[in-house]
Scaffold this active site. Structure first.
Site, PDB file in Angstrom:
ATOM      1  N   SER A  18     -81.455 -25.773  -5.641  1.00 35.24           N
ATOM      2  CA  SER A  18     -80.057 -26.234  -5.610  1.00 35.24           C
ATOM      3  C   SER A  18     -79.836 -27.239  -4.476  1.00 35.24           C
ATOM      4  O   SER A  18     -80.341 -27.057  -3.360  1.00 35.24           O
ATOM      5  CB  SER A  18     -79.126 -25.034  -5.394  1.00 35.24           C
ATOM      6  OG  SER A  18     -77.823 -25.493  -5.129  1.00 35.24           O
ATOM      7  N   SER A  20     -76.867 -27.747  -3.322  1.00 36.52           N
ATOM      8  CA  SER A  20     -75.620 -27.360  -2.647  1.00 36.52           C
ATOM      9  C   SER A  20     -75.779 -27.140  -1.146  1.00 36.52           C
ATOM     10  O   SER A  20     -74.939 -27.617  -0.365  1.00 36.52           O
ATOM     11  CB  SER A  20     -75.033 -26.111  -3.304  1.00 36.52           C
ATOM     12  OG  SER A  20     -74.624 -26.422  -4.604  1.00 36.52           O
ATOM     13  N   THR A  65     -73.622 -20.605  -9.707  1.00 39.85           N
ATOM     14  CA  THR A  65     -74.189 -21.529 -10.671  1.00 39.85           C
ATOM     15  C   THR A  65     -74.850 -20.720 -11.790  1.00 39.85           C
ATOM     16  O   THR A  65     -74.707 -19.498 -11.861  1.00 39.85           O
ATOM     17  CB  THR A  65     -75.119 -22.549  -9.960  1.00 39.85           C
ATOM     18  OG1 THR A  65     -75.547 -23.503 -10.910  1.00 39.85           O
ATOM     19  CG2 THR A  65     -76.327 -21.882  -9.313  1.00 39.85           C
ATOM     20  N   LYS A  69     -71.507 -18.002 -13.830  1.00 34.92           N
ATOM     21  CA  LYS A  69     -70.119 -18.479 -13.782  1.00 34.92           C
ATOM     22  C   LYS A  69     -69.139 -17.580 -14.542  1.00 34.92           C
ATOM     23  O   LYS A  69     -68.010 -17.400 -14.109  1.00 34.92           O
ATOM     24  CB  LYS A  69     -70.042 -19.920 -14.284  1.00 34.92           C
ATOM     25  CG  LYS A  69     -70.716 -20.912 -13.333  1.00 34.92           C
ATOM     26  CD  LYS A  69     -70.534 -22.336 -13.800  1.00 34.92           C
ATOM     27  CE  LYS A  69     -71.322 -23.309 -12.936  1.00 34.92           C
ATOM     28  NZ  LYS A  69     -71.135 -24.700 -13.345  1.00 34.92           N
ATOM     29  N   GLY A 129     -72.219 -31.926 -26.697  1.00 33.32           N
ATOM     30  CA  GLY A 129     -72.426 -30.617 -26.080  1.00 33.32           C
ATOM     31  C   GLY A 129     -71.124 -29.835 -26.081  1.00 33.32           C
ATOM     32  O   GLY A 129     -70.026 -30.439 -26.122  1.00 33.32           O
ATOM     33  N   ALA A 130     -71.244 -28.526 -26.087  1.00 30.21           N
ATOM     34  CA  ALA A 130     -70.037 -27.682 -26.083  1.00 30.21           C
ATOM     35  C   ALA A 130     -70.334 -26.386 -25.341  1.00 30.21           C
ATOM     36  O   ALA A 130     -69.951 -25.299 -25.774  1.00 30.21           O
ATOM     37  CB  ALA A 130     -69.580 -27.413 -27.515  1.00 30.21           C
ATOM     38  N   GLY A 132     -70.821 -24.287 -21.330  1.00 30.17           N
ATOM     39  CA  GLY A 132     -69.947 -23.881 -20.235  1.00 30.17           C
ATOM     40  C   GLY A 132     -69.399 -25.061 -19.447  1.00 30.17           C
ATOM     41  O   GLY A 132     -68.227 -25.045 -19.036  1.00 30.17           O
TER      42      GLY A 132
HETATM   43  P1  NDP Z   1     -74.873 -24.381 -21.471  1.00 20.56           P
HETATM   44  O1  NDP Z   1     -76.169 -23.656 -21.520  1.00 20.56           O
HETATM   45  O2  NDP Z   1     -73.612 -23.612 -21.404  1.00 20.56           O
HETATM   46  O3  NDP Z   1     -74.775 -25.351 -22.765  1.00 20.56           O
HETATM   47  C1  NDP Z   1     -75.867 -26.162 -23.134  1.00 20.56           C
HETATM   48  C2  NDP Z   1     -75.404 -27.188 -24.151  1.00 20.56           C
HETATM   49  O4  NDP Z   1     -76.496 -28.063 -24.443  1.00 20.56           O
HETATM   50  C3  NDP Z   1     -74.967 -26.587 -25.480  1.00 20.56           C
HETATM   51  O5  NDP Z   1     -73.958 -27.376 -26.027  1.00 20.56           O
HETATM   52  C4  NDP Z   1     -76.269 -26.680 -26.299  1.00 20.56           C
HETATM   53  O6  NDP Z   1     -76.053 -26.684 -27.703  1.00 20.56           O
HETATM   54  C5  NDP Z   1     -76.766 -28.032 -25.851  1.00 20.56           C
HETATM   55  N1  NDP Z   1     -78.197 -28.230 -26.062  1.00 20.56           N
HETATM   56  C6  NDP Z   1     -79.221 -27.632 -25.415  1.00 20.56           C
HETATM   57  N2  NDP Z   1     -80.414 -28.109 -25.860  1.00 20.56           N
HETATM   58  C7  NDP Z   1     -80.125 -29.032 -26.805  1.00 20.56           C
HETATM   59  C8  NDP Z   1     -80.934 -29.890 -27.611  1.00 20.56           C
HETATM   60  N3  NDP Z   1     -82.273 -29.850 -27.557  1.00 20.56           N
HETATM   61  N4  NDP Z   1     -80.312 -30.738 -28.475  1.00 20.56           N
HETATM   62  C9  NDP Z   1     -78.963 -30.771 -28.548  1.00 20.56           C
HETATM   63  N5  NDP Z   1     -78.140 -29.990 -27.787  1.00 20.56           N
HETATM   64  C10 NDP Z   1     -78.722 -29.128 -26.929  1.00 20.56           C
HETATM   65  O7  NDP Z   1     -75.003 -25.403 -20.232  1.00 20.56           O
HETATM   66  P2  NDP Z   1     -73.816 -26.060 -19.402  1.00 20.56           P
HETATM   67  O8  NDP Z   1     -72.772 -26.510 -20.340  1.00 20.56           O
HETATM   68  O9  NDP Z   1     -73.432 -25.178 -18.273  1.00 20.56           O
HETATM   69  O10 NDP Z   1     -74.538 -27.337 -18.737  1.00 20.56           O
HETATM   70  C11 NDP Z   1     -74.880 -28.453 -19.513  1.00 20.56           C
HETATM   71  C12 NDP Z   1     -75.648 -29.441 -18.651  1.00 20.56           C
HETATM   72  O11 NDP Z   1     -74.781 -29.986 -17.667  1.00 20.56           O
HETATM   73  C13 NDP Z   1     -76.817 -28.798 -17.911  1.00 20.56           C
HETATM   74  O12 NDP Z   1     -77.951 -29.606 -18.029  1.00 20.56           O
HETATM   75  C14 NDP Z   1     -76.332 -28.692 -16.479  1.00 20.56           C
HETATM   76  O13 NDP Z   1     -77.391 -28.819 -15.557  1.00 20.56           O
HETATM   77  C15 NDP Z   1     -75.371 -29.882 -16.376  1.00 20.56           C
HETATM   78  N6  NDP Z   1     -74.281 -29.633 -15.409  1.00 20.56           N
HETATM   79  C16 NDP Z   1     -74.059 -30.547 -14.415  1.00 20.56           C
HETATM   80  C17 NDP Z   1     -73.040 -30.359 -13.498  1.00 20.56           C
HETATM   81  C18 NDP Z   1     -72.814 -31.358 -12.399  1.00 20.56           C
HETATM   82  O14 NDP Z   1     -72.103 -31.042 -11.437  1.00 20.56           O
HETATM   83  N7  NDP Z   1     -73.351 -32.569 -12.508  1.00 20.56           N
HETATM   84  C19 NDP Z   1     -72.156 -29.179 -13.556  1.00 20.56           C
HETATM   85  C20 NDP Z   1     -72.446 -28.296 -14.668  1.00 20.56           C
HETATM   86  C21 NDP Z   1     -73.482 -28.529 -15.539  1.00 20.56           C
HETATM   87  P3  NDP Z   1     -75.929 -25.286 -28.529  1.00 20.56           P
HETATM   88  O15 NDP Z   1     -74.527 -24.813 -28.321  1.00 20.56           O
HETATM   89  O16 NDP Z   1     -76.233 -25.672 -29.915  1.00 20.56           O
HETATM   90  O17 NDP Z   1     -76.948 -24.355 -27.928  1.00 20.56           O
END
Ligand code: NDP
Length: 272
Positions: A18, A20, A65, A69, A129-130, A132
């Site tokens: 991290s 952070s 993280t 969450k 994406g959808a 967290g």
């Molecule tokens: P989640 O695990 O909650 O969601 C993951 C998402 O990615 C889902 O929508 C999932 O789809 C999709 N996904 C995963 N693999 C694939 C793939 N191969 N093809 C298509 N879609 C895919 O993660 P978060 O929402 O918490 O985080 C998403 C990203 O954002 C992470 O990489 C995280 O590191 C980054 N992030 C960055 C932050 C920042 O401060 N810059 C803060 C928070 C997150 P499905 O629903 O179909 O599984």
């Protein structure tokens, strides 16, 4: 030896890499605030005990993280509106009646948009994406009054559910990749975690305007495939490092009452 004024930590699993601790130490140096910031490894089941041990050791503020969450929400006596909407907390502050929970992810993204001169007002926004993170950003994004928001997700049902949940805040729809999202978008937010596995979501160039702003929530290695795709399609894109620093700055403000500047810290992280 003087006692640190703020004993803080990030909890997660994995948490060793991290950024952070470094970000918050840089904020502390910038503002002359004594910050003791550690990274504490904890899964969902360990979180209550590890957080309690941290508190009895003088801990007054924490970031949560992946994967904590949602679990963190249950440990709070109060949560702010952003955390309630997102059903997730990324920031905890110890008060006399227990932990208060906040979600600064969405406001952190908007803070970075402001830094980059990206105004979501009146824009047609495509969010890929959808998960967290999207749940965290939708409230603050819709408050900036985009013309419409389209969520597109590998699991269509998750996009439908999230769109329904936020429909009272603006024009928002959700669907899967097989559907055509319609007219061209001028703001693209890449919010999947696909880049962590060296993969790329199936975004189509013809969904996007020529002068689209592209923003990836990911940074570092997880951003590289999307960055390459953008270069191949002659799109300018930004990584999520500024969002990371933006959400951290808001957490720092909650803990200390002082607002750090983010630009210099983003640059320091980029330069290694
Ligand atoms: P989640 O695990 O909650 O969601 C993951 C998402 O990615 C889902 O929508 C999932 O789809 C999709 N996904 C995963 N693999 C694939 C793939 N191969 N093809 C298509 N879609 C895919 O993660 P978060 O929402 O918490 O985080 C998403 C990203 O954002 C992470 O990489 C995280 O590191 C980054 N992030 C960055 C932050 C920042 O401060 N810059 C803060 C928070 C997150 P499905 O629903 O179909 O599984």
């Amino acid at each position: 030896m003087s006692t640190p004024r703020f004993k803080l930590a990030v909890f997660g699993q994995p948490v060793a890499h991290s950024l952070s601790p470094r970000i918050h130490r840089l904020f502390g140096e910038q503002l002359g605030i004594d910050v003791d910031f550690s990274a504490i490894e904890a899964g969902v089941d360990e979180l209550p005990d590890r957080l309690e041990a941290f508190r009895t050791g003088g801990g007054t503020g924490a970031n949560l993280t992946v994967p904590l969450k949602s679990a963190g929400l249950k440990l709070c006596t109060r949560v702010d509106r952003a955390a309630r909407r997102a059903h997730a907390v990324n920031t905890l502050k110890r008060e006399t009646d227990g932990w208060h929970g906040f979600n600064t992810d969405g406001a952190g993204l908007i803070r970075d948009f402001d830094r980059l001169g990206i105004d979501p007002a009146g824009r047609r926004v495509l969010i890929v994406g959808a998960g967290g993170a999207v749940a965290g950003i939708l409230g603050p994004l819709l408050e900036r009054r985009p013309e419409r928001v389209h969520l597109i997700n590998r699991t269509a049902e998750r996009a439908h559910r999230l769109a329904d949940k936020f429909a009272h805040l603006g024009c928002i729809h959700g669907d899967g990749f097989e559907s055509d999202p319609g007219s061209q978008f001028d703001l693209l937010i890449q919010s999947t975690s696909a880049g962590h596995a060296g993969m790329l979501p199936a975004i189509r160039r013809d969904w996007l305007d020529n002068d689209v702003d592209a923003y990836d929530l990911n940074y570092g290695a997880a951003h590289q495939d999307f960055a390459r795709w953008c270069r191949e399609h002659r799109l300018t894109c930004h990584d999520g490092l500024g969002m990371l620093v933006g959400q951290a700055a808001l957490a720092f403000e909650i803990w200390t009452g002082q607002t750090p500047a983010t630009d210099a810290v983003v640059e320091q992280l980029r330069s290694g």
